[in-house]
Design an enzyme around this catalytic site. Structure first.
Site, PDB file in Angstrom:
ATOM      1  CB  ILE A   1      -0.961  -0.011   1.211  1.00 27.99           C
ATOM      2  CG1 ILE A   1      -1.782  -1.323   1.222  1.00 27.99           C
ATOM      3  CG2 ILE A   1      -1.891   1.189   1.177  1.00 27.99           C
ATOM      4  CD1 ILE A   1      -2.554  -1.585   2.504  1.00 27.99           C
TER       5      ILE A   1
ATOM      6  CG  ASP B   1      12.893  -1.423  13.049  1.00 28.59           C
ATOM      7  OD1 ASP B   1      11.948  -1.041  13.753  1.00 28.59           O
ATOM      8  OD2 ASP B   1      13.020  -2.606  12.661  1.00 28.59           O
TER       9      ASP B   1
ATOM     10  CB  SER C   1      -7.404  -3.304  10.096  1.00 27.04           C
ATOM     11  OG  SER C   1      -8.136  -4.443   9.719  1.00 27.04           O
TER      12      SER C   1
ATOM     13  CE1 TYR D   1      -1.988  -6.227  10.846  1.00 27.24           C
ATOM     14  CE2 TYR D   1      -4.258  -6.951  10.589  1.00 27.24           C
ATOM     15  CZ  TYR D   1      -3.226  -6.099  10.256  1.00 27.24           C
ATOM     16  OH  TYR D   1      -3.450  -5.104   9.324  1.00 27.24           O
TER      17      TYR D   1
ATOM     18  CE  LYS E   1      -2.514  -2.577  11.473  1.00 32.82           C
ATOM     19  NZ  LYS E   1      -1.502  -1.591  11.074  1.00 32.82           N
TER      20      LYS E   1
ATOM     21  CG  PHE F   1     -13.719  -2.374   4.848  1.00 29.70           C
ATOM     22  CD1 PHE F   1     -13.556  -1.117   5.462  1.00 29.70           C
ATOM     23  CD2 PHE F   1     -14.660  -3.229   5.375  1.00 29.70           C
ATOM     24  CE1 PHE F   1     -14.327  -0.746   6.567  1.00 29.70           C
ATOM     25  CE2 PHE F   1     -15.443  -2.866   6.467  1.00 29.70           C
ATOM     26  CZ  PHE F   1     -15.271  -1.626   7.056  1.00 29.70           C
TER      27      PHE F   1
END
Ligand code: NAD
Ligand code: UFG
Length: 339
Positions: free
Chosen positions: A13, A59, A125, A150, A154, A179
């Protein structure tokens, strides 16, 4: 025009967002540790836009690197993609996920505060919504405890950003709840390049079509949906990239922390996606039905009215475009950026 730091900008992305940022005339600095990407994506971003960007290999958990970066470049705002995203892996190595996604985000926000940069767009998300909500999901619905580590990272980062902005009014933070991102740049030069066996539907479909995998396993055909298979809201990655530019413009003008759904508002089942992929691209995708995958919900799609009204964003691409563009990328790059 602004100077934008894009963490994780070499990824799927992020690279598409860099193209849109450069095309819009922004300057771009990418910070990426290349743990799930390669610099080739950034070479191609520059080739596509005929513009150069600055790449820093590093990082987000490394405060010194961040301080140096903020000292060297006059950053106006940050788009934060960097993180780990494999749902299954997050169940096996939770601490690694907490470290990159939660500690990494804290490290970034602390460095932003030191550098007095207070504008941030965060990759969240749809997984943060409580599973008891029914679709279309809107931003006023309650969040819940995600079924995997995960998703948990978020939710935690959303909450800590919200609290940070409440404590200091200088912050201006956009939480973009994606989405299901699919598709690729029209040129087929950049796209999704998962390492190992893909977790997500679209790269699995394209890898079957290109002959890298035997057949698609469709996880469950007994859901309460149109044809028994899971329904999701697929969004073209270029539409998603543009949502970041809209959110950035909004955040350059407004303060506080606010969430927006980034989806088309349409749900498609796995079988519908497979069938449409075969039709649009005139290629066969072998498949079998398999048991449900743990943690999956039957249906998830967005109410995107808030993003449309407040961000001035509107998705441009249909499912057929997404499927054609995913295939165009895969065909041109059968083994991803290594080809
Ligand atoms: P990606 O893996 O292609 O990109 C993430 C990038 O971050 C990679 O280039 C990786 O090398 C880099 N990175 C990872 N840890 C890092 C660290 N500690 N420091 C610096 N760089 C680091 O993933 P993507 O699909 O482009 O996703 C981008 C973001 O969007 C992620 O935060 C992901 O969780 C979120 N998101 C993705 C989806 C999806 O389905 N793709 C859905 C919802 C949210
Ligand atoms: N599916 C299959 N076979 C596969 C892969 C997926 O049938 O090989 C099905 C899934 O069961 C689901 C649909 O295809 O019904 C979509 O699955 P994905 O793994 O592509 O996407 P998810 O909706 O599970 O998850 C995605 C992102 C997460 C994000 C979530 C938010 O991968 O990062 O959307 O809803 F958190």
């Amino acid at each position: 025009m602004a100077n934008i730091l894009v963490t994780g900008g070499a990824g799927y992305i992020g690279s598409h967002t860099c193209v849109e940022l450069l095309n819009a005339g922004h300057d771009v600095v990418v910070l990426d540790n290349l743990s799930n990407s390669s610099v080739e994506s950034l070479n191609r971003v520059q080739e596509l836009t005929h513009k150069s960007l600055t790449f820093v290999e590093g990082d987000i958990r490394d405060g010194k690197t961040l301080d140096q970066l903020f000292g060297l470049y006059q950053i106006d705002a940050v788009i934060h993609f960097a993180g780990l995203k494999a749902v299954g892996e997050s169940q096996q190595i939770p601490l690694t996920y907490f470290d990159h996604n939660i500690a990494g985000s804290i490290s970034l926000v602390q460095a932003m505060q030191r550098a007095e940069v207070f504008k941030l767009v965060f990759s969240s998300s749809a997984t943060v919504y409580d599973e008891a909500n029914s679709s279309p999901l809107n931003e006023s619905m309650p969040t819940g405890m995600p079924s995997n580590n995960y998703g948990y990272t978020k939710l935690i980062v959303e909450q800590l950003l919200e609290k940070t902005s409440q404590a200091d009014v200088r912050w201006s933070i956009a939480l973009l709840r994606y989405f299901n991102p699919v598709g690729a740049h029209k040129s087929g030069r950049i796209g999704e390049d998962p390492q190992g066996i893909p977790n997500n539907l679209m790269p699995y479909v394209t890898q079957v079509a290109v002959g890298r995998r035997d057949k698609l396993s469709i996880y469950g055909n007994d859901y309460d949906t149109v044809d028994g298979t899971g329904v999701r809201d697929y969004i073209h990655v270029v539409d998603l990239a543009n949502a970041h530019l809209c959110a950035l413009n909004n955040r350059l003008e407004q303060h506080g922390c606010r969430a927006w759904n980034i989806g088309t508002g349409n749900g498609s089942s796995v079988l519908e996606v497979k069938d449409a992929f075969e039709k649009v691209n005139a290629v066969a995708v072998a498949f079998e039905f398999a048991p449900r995958r743990e943690g999956d919900v039957a249906t998830s799609f967005a109410d995107n009215a808030r993003a449309v009204a407040e961000l001035g964003w509107k998705p441009q691409y249909q499912l057929e475009d997404m499927l054609a563009d995913s295939w165009n990328w895969q065909k041109q790059n059968p083994i991803g950026y290594k080809s």
